[in-house]
Design a protein around this motif. Structure first.
Motif, mmCIF file in Angstrom:
data_model
loop_
_atom_site.group_PDB
_atom_site.id
_atom_site.type_symbol
_atom_site.label_atom_id
_atom_site.label_comp_id
_atom_site.label_asym_id
_atom_site.label_seq_id
_atom_site.Cartn_x
_atom_site.Cartn_y
_atom_site.Cartn_z
ATOM 1 N N TYR A 95 1.988 0.604 -15.950
ATOM 2 C CA TYR A 95 1.654 -0.004 -14.591
ATOM 3 C C TYR A 95 2.680 0.345 -13.429
ATOM 4 O O TYR A 95 4.116 0.010 -13.894
ATOM 5 N N HIS A 96 2.495 0.568 -12.511
ATOM 6 C CA HIS A 96 3.257 0.534 -11.160
ATOM 7 C C HIS A 96 2.656 -0.190 -10.101
ATOM 8 O O HIS A 96 1.239 0.210 -9.796
ATOM 9 N N ARG A 97 3.138 -0.918 -9.523
ATOM 10 C CA ARG A 97 2.337 -1.780 -8.084
ATOM 11 C C ARG A 97 2.486 -0.844 -7.190
ATOM 12 O O ARG A 97 3.200 -0.027 -6.782
ATOM 13 N N ILE A 98 1.112 -0.889 -6.576
ATOM 14 C CA ILE A 98 0.965 -0.199 -5.089
ATOM 15 C C ILE A 98 0.721 -1.089 -4.083
ATOM 16 O O ILE A 98 -0.086 -2.192 -4.181
ATOM 17 N N GLU A 99 1.161 -0.621 -2.748
ATOM 18 C CA GLU A 99 1.010 -1.343 -1.533
ATOM 19 C C GLU A 99 0.593 -0.456 -0.481
ATOM 20 O O GLU A 99 1.175 0.924 -0.405
ATOM 21 N N ASN A 100 -0.386 -0.910 0.112
ATOM 22 C CA ASN A 100 -0.686 -0.036 1.528
ATOM 23 C C ASN A 100 -0.010 -0.562 2.469
ATOM 24 O O ASN A 100 0.076 -1.513 3.061
ATOM 25 N N LEU A 101 1.050 0.537 2.858
ATOM 26 C CA LEU A 101 1.888 0.267 3.806
ATOM 27 C C LEU A 101 1.370 0.174 5.555
ATOM 28 O O LEU A 101 1.896 -0.226 6.225
ATOM 29 N N SER A 102 0.119 0.757 5.574
ATOM 30 C CA SER A 102 -0.531 1.011 6.890
ATOM 31 C C SER A 102 -1.526 -0.111 7.116
ATOM 32 O O SER A 102 -1.980 0.018 8.386
ATOM 33 N N SER A 103 -2.237 -0.699 6.341
ATOM 34 C CA SER A 103 -3.078 -1.445 6.491
ATOM 35 C C SER A 103 -2.926 -3.017 6.496
ATOM 36 O O SER A 103 -2.125 -3.601 5.599
ATOM 37 N N GLU A 104 -3.416 -3.796 7.622
ATOM 38 C CA GLU A 104 -3.507 -5.373 7.182
ATOM 39 C C GLU A 104 -4.964 -5.802 7.118
ATOM 40 O O GLU A 104 -5.188 -7.203 7.027
ATOM 41 N N GLY A 105 -5.717 -4.901 6.443
ATOM 42 C CA GLY A 105 -7.290 -5.438 6.359
ATOM 43 C C GLY A 105 -7.311 -6.050 4.982
ATOM 44 O O GLY A 105 -6.334 -6.396 4.356
ATOM 45 N N PRO A 106 -8.540 -6.432 5.047
ATOM 46 C CA PRO A 106 -9.033 -7.384 3.639
ATOM 47 C C PRO A 106 -8.687 -6.484 2.401
ATOM 48 O O PRO A 106 -8.948 -5.378 2.498
ATOM 49 N N ALA B 186 -7.131 -1.165 -8.635
ATOM 50 C CA ALA B 186 -6.103 -1.950 -7.813
ATOM 51 C C ALA B 186 -6.351 -2.440 -6.495
ATOM 52 O O ALA B 186 -7.489 -2.211 -5.906
ATOM 53 N N HIS B 187 -5.875 -3.800 -6.181
ATOM 54 C CA HIS B 187 -5.946 -4.753 -5.252
ATOM 55 C C HIS B 187 -5.297 -4.286 -3.896
ATOM 56 O O HIS B 187 -4.058 -4.508 -4.091
ATOM 57 N N LEU B 188 -5.951 -3.720 -3.113
ATOM 58 C CA LEU B 188 -5.154 -3.272 -2.004
ATOM 59 C C LEU B 188 -5.973 -3.354 -0.391
ATOM 60 O O LEU B 188 -7.087 -3.547 -0.457
ATOM 61 N N ASN B 189 -4.980 -3.505 0.329
ATOM 62 C CA ASN B 189 -5.589 -3.739 1.801
ATOM 63 C C ASN B 189 -6.414 -2.667 2.065
ATOM 64 O O ASN B 189 -6.176 -1.553 1.393
ATOM 65 N N LYS B 190 -7.486 -2.827 2.802
ATOM 66 C CA LYS B 190 -8.403 -1.781 2.963
ATOM 67 C C LYS B 190 -8.024 -0.273 3.347
ATOM 68 O O LYS B 190 -7.003 -0.210 4.351
ATOM 69 N N CYS B 191 -8.331 0.560 2.595
ATOM 70 C CA CYS B 191 -7.450 2.076 2.541
ATOM 71 C C CYS B 191 -8.400 2.881 3.588
ATOM 72 O O CYS B 191 -9.738 2.686 3.536
ATOM 73 N N ASP C 137 -3.651 6.464 5.615
ATOM 74 C CA ASP C 137 -2.879 5.561 5.173
ATOM 75 C C ASP C 137 -1.588 5.681 4.179
ATOM 76 O O ASP C 137 -1.868 6.550 3.167
ATOM 77 N N LEU C 138 -0.470 5.296 4.516
ATOM 78 C CA LEU C 138 0.399 5.458 3.354
ATOM 79 C C LEU C 138 0.481 4.296 2.271
ATOM 80 O O LEU C 138 0.756 3.134 2.591
ATOM 81 N N LEU C 139 0.464 5.048 1.175
ATOM 82 C CA LEU C 139 0.706 3.994 0.047
ATOM 83 C C LEU C 139 2.012 4.002 -0.678
ATOM 84 O O LEU C 139 2.525 5.236 -0.774
ATOM 85 N N ALA C 140 2.490 2.981 -1.072
ATOM 86 C CA ALA C 140 3.999 2.757 -1.695
ATOM 87 C C ALA C 140 3.830 2.600 -3.211
ATOM 88 O O ALA C 140 3.060 1.539 -3.527
ATOM 89 N N ILE C 141 3.972 3.604 -4.068
ATOM 90 C CA ILE C 141 3.886 3.280 -5.529
ATOM 91 C C ILE C 141 5.296 3.065 -6.033
ATOM 92 O O ILE C 141 6.167 3.521 -5.771
#
Length: 384
Positions: free
Chosen positions: A313-324, A345-350, A354-358
């Motif tokens: 498991y690696h946490r993933i974050e959407n760096l580009s979005s503030e969406g739901p 994965a639960h991410l802000n709307k892609c 968009d840039l994702l950080a793993i």
């Protein structure tokens, strides 16, 4: 979270995927290690170069006062070039070639961690022919099954690594008699990504028992190398960016019963560099399936193989979005069904671009990268 601190204006326009390293966090980690060990002069920490041999990171770690733990001739060269002193380098590995052994002898490393009687004989022969004595520790399998993934458990009785306990005394006597080696101590390692301190307590108890046994037999013990193995929080890299070094070192301080002045070596890798690194990838497509949706990114298992290799498991974050938040399977472009970073994965709307950080990719990301599918190796960028 990384989203709030990642300098999009500085790195957002770069070609993806790339490795992003927060050198400030690395320095904070090294300072924590120093503060936890400075009052215990017998403790000597080596960085396991296999976790990440990026030369910028190696230079920071060498400047931070750690030694180096190497498992190949190439790692020895990389360590020396980065500024590690040869006298602070230890060298392990079950399959050291003659050329690698000679390189280590010429470099003047502090220790060979020997993993078989056959290897011990070869090192002695090569060292004697070169007019040298090779300093050696014997890697003993303590027969402890750590609470970790089976592929990274290394301390069981029958294993490709190390010398079985039943052979310990015979191989130690051999080390005392061979002309080209100088016996220095014992080496242990039970695995990686260990978060349960009771596994390390079990190792301490086993070491204490073996030391007592050797002492009763009138055999020298020398110094003790307990390996590494301390894990990191892949689930919460933002809340726990620096591993629990305090508990780790305190466990060994409290539970090892060794003669006064005995040097204890540690070989930490993942815990030093994992949290300072992220793989930055860009969304190529959002693919709608019948029951799920996929974020198809330009990063892949060739830049970070751990999810494919270990189901890690690696946490993933959407760096580009503030969406739901929405639910995605984050997948790469490599022609393998295993090229999946994370399912559900639960991410802000892609959206495309968009840039994702793993996250937590500083260990065994860049170090294990490949060119499968003729993919180019990615660049590395640093936040200093």
């Amino acid at each position: 979270m990384l989203k709030g601190s990642f300098p999009v204006e500085k790195f957002g326009g770069l070609r993806t995927p790339f490795y992003y390293y927060d050198l400030r966090l690395l320095r904070r980690t090294l300072e924590t290690i120093r503060s936890c060990t400075e009052a215990i002069p017998e403790f000597k920490v080596h960085y396991a170069v296999k976790a990440n041999a990026n030369p910028v990171l190696l230079a920071e770690i060498a400047a931070g006062g750690l030694g180096a733990d190497c498992v190949s001739g190439g790692e020895i060269r990389a360590a020396v070039e980065a500024g590690f002193r040869p006298g602070d380098i230890v060298y392990a590995g079950v399959g050291k070639s003659d050329a690698e052994i000679l390189l280590a002898l010429e470099t003047g490393i502090s220790r060979f961690n020997v993993e078989s009687a056959a290897e011990l004989e070869v090192i002695s022969e090569l060292a004697a022919a070169a007019g040298k004595k090779a300093p050696v520790s014997l890697r003993i399998n303590p027969d402890i099954g750590a609470h970790t993934h089976s592929n990274i458990t290394t301390g069981l009785a029958e294993n490709k690594f190390g010398i079985n306990y039943e052979q310990m005394e015979d191989v130690l006597r051999m080390a005392l008699e061979l002309p080209g080696v100088e016996y220095k101590g014992l080496h242990f390692h039970i695995g990686s990504q260990i978060l349960d301190m009771m596994d390390f307590v079990a190792l301490c108890n086993r070491v204490n028992s073996l030391v007592d046994e050797l002492t009763r037999a009138g055999l020298p013990v020398g110094d003790i190398n307990v390996g590494g193995g301390l894990g990191v929080s892949y689930e919460h890299p933002n809340l726990l960016p620096v591993p629990d070094f305090k508990s780790y070192f305190e466990t060994f301080r409290r539970h090892l019963r060794l003669p006064a002045g005995t040097c204890v070596h540690f070989e930490l890798g993942r815990s030093v560099v994992a949290q300072c690194g992220s793989l930055i990838s860009r969304v190529l497509y959002v693919k709608q399936g019948t029951t799920k949706q996929f974020a198809v990114v330009d990063g892949s298992m060739t830049e970070l193989i751990r999810p494919a290799l270990y189901k890690a498991y690696h946490r993933i974050e959407n760096l580009s979005s503030e969406g739901p938040e929405e639910i995605y399977d984050v997948v790469g472009p490599v022609c393998e069904s295993s090229d999946v970073f994370l399912k559900a994965a639960h991410l802000n709307k892609c959206s495309r671009g968009d840039l994702l950080a793993i996250r937590s990719a500083g260990a065994y990301g860049e170090a294990m990268a490949s060119r499968y599918n003729c993919r180019p190796l990615p660049e590395a960028y640093y936040d200093r």
